[in-house]
Design a protein around this motif. Structure first.
Motif, PDB file in Angstrom:
ATOM      1  N   LYS A  18     -23.466 -23.848   9.355  1.00  0.00           N
ATOM      2  CA  LYS A  18     -22.450 -24.593   8.617  1.00  0.00           C
ATOM      3  C   LYS A  18     -21.263 -23.714   8.236  1.00  0.00           C
ATOM      4  O   LYS A  18     -20.247 -24.223   7.817  1.00  0.00           O
ATOM      5  CB  LYS A  18     -23.050 -25.195   7.353  1.00  0.00           C
ATOM      6  CG  LYS A  18     -24.158 -26.181   7.612  1.00  0.00           C
ATOM      7  CD  LYS A  18     -24.761 -26.670   6.323  1.00  0.00           C
ATOM      8  CE  LYS A  18     -25.974 -27.541   6.593  1.00  0.00           C
ATOM      9  NZ  LYS A  18     -26.666 -27.923   5.376  1.00  0.00           N
ATOM     10  N   SER A  19     -21.417 -22.409   8.364  1.00  0.00           N
ATOM     11  CA  SER A  19     -20.357 -21.492   7.971  1.00  0.00           C
ATOM     12  C   SER A  19     -20.220 -20.384   9.010  1.00  0.00           C
ATOM     13  O   SER A  19     -21.211 -19.926   9.574  1.00  0.00           O
ATOM     14  CB  SER A  19     -20.669 -20.875   6.605  1.00  0.00           C
ATOM     15  OG  SER A  19     -19.750 -19.862   6.296  1.00  0.00           O
ATOM     16  N   TYR A  28     -32.241 -16.536   1.334  1.00  0.00           N
ATOM     17  CA  TYR A  28     -32.699 -17.902   1.550  1.00  0.00           C
ATOM     18  C   TYR A  28     -31.519 -18.879   1.489  1.00  0.00           C
ATOM     19  O   TYR A  28     -31.401 -19.786   2.327  1.00  0.00           O
ATOM     20  CB  TYR A  28     -33.762 -18.294   0.517  1.00  0.00           C
ATOM     21  CG  TYR A  28     -34.148 -19.739   0.589  1.00  0.00           C
ATOM     22  CD1 TYR A  28     -34.901 -20.228   1.647  1.00  0.00           C
ATOM     23  CD2 TYR A  28     -33.741 -20.637  -0.406  1.00  0.00           C
ATOM     24  CE1 TYR A  28     -35.235 -21.568   1.733  1.00  0.00           C
ATOM     25  CE2 TYR A  28     -34.076 -21.974  -0.336  1.00  0.00           C
ATOM     26  CZ  TYR A  28     -34.822 -22.436   0.732  1.00  0.00           C
ATOM     27  OH  TYR A  28     -35.147 -23.761   0.806  1.00  0.00           O
ATOM     28  N   GLU A  29     -30.631 -18.689   0.495  1.00  0.00           N
ATOM     29  CA  GLU A  29     -29.456 -19.552   0.382  1.00  0.00           C
ATOM     30  C   GLU A  29     -28.521 -19.384   1.580  1.00  0.00           C
ATOM     31  O   GLU A  29     -27.945 -20.353   2.062  1.00  0.00           O
ATOM     32  CB  GLU A  29     -28.703 -19.260  -0.920  1.00  0.00           C
ATOM     33  CG  GLU A  29     -29.456 -19.734  -2.143  1.00  0.00           C
ATOM     34  CD  GLU A  29     -28.805 -19.290  -3.447  1.00  0.00           C
ATOM     35  OE1 GLU A  29     -27.856 -18.470  -3.413  1.00  0.00           O
ATOM     36  OE2 GLU A  29     -29.253 -19.767  -4.489  1.00  0.00           O
TER      37      GLU A  29
END
Length: 189
Positions: free
Chosen positions: A118-119, A110-111
């Motif tokens: 974004k990464s 989930y994280e």
């Protein structure tokens, strides 16, 4: 090169291979009898719990503290359960580890999803987390089979380390690169 024989080695420095020999024996036992190794380990842990609980219960602190006495009784009961039913306890512990891994990896996935876009490493995070999630599911589904496989791997490692330590001790003896000071083998300068 010295012409020292292996027979001389075992007569003069046989204690140098005692621990490696125990490692070889344990390694073979773990490889050929993984289920028994798990059972014996759980029983030994159970005996330790019973002994620790009995010592706690017999202490002066337990006489004055109901918490210490309660802890001692719980340890004794858990120890008896480990001794009486090692397969159940081993399976339970492995399943509990599987559940913890499963919950942790779901949170991590989930994280990782939150940082999507974004990464650049999003895919790496997700792949590692999914593989670990699969491990958690396997631990829950077939706990004793996985534990047996882990015990076999540990047995192979013990066997290899034991044999290599025996070979090293014999080589050091034959090359004469040590001084036996009566307490330990030390390298000669």
């Amino acid at each position: 090169m010295n012409k020292k024989s292996i027979k001389d080695f075992f007569q003069k420095s046989g204690s140098a291979v005692a621990i490696p020999l125990i490692m070889v024996i344990l390694g073979l036992f773990f490889i050929f009898f993984p289920g028994s190794a798990i059972s014996i380990t759980v029983k030994v842990v159970g005996i330790a719990f019973v002994v620790i609980g009995a010592i706690m219960a017999g202490s002066l602190l337990a006489a004055y503290s109901p918490y210490t006495m309660t802890t001692a009784i719980i340890l004794i009961l858990f120890g008896i359960l480990c001794i009486a039913s090692p397969g159940f306890i081993a399976s339970f512990v492995i399943k509990a580890i599987g559940i913890m891994i499963l919950i942790n990896e779901l949170i991590r996935i989930y994280e990782a999803y939150k940082i999507k876009g974004k990464s650049d490493k999003f895919i790496q995070y997700v792949i590692v987390d999914i593989l670990t999630l699969i491990l958690g599911i396997v631990l829950i589904a077939i706990p004793l089979d996985i534990a047996g496989a882990i015990v076999i791997v540990i047995g192979v490692i013990l066997l290899v380390l034991g044999i290599s330590n025996i070979i090293t001790a014999i080589r050091v003896y034959k090359d004469g690169r040590y001084v036996d000071d009566g307490t330990d083998v030390v390298w000669e300068e």
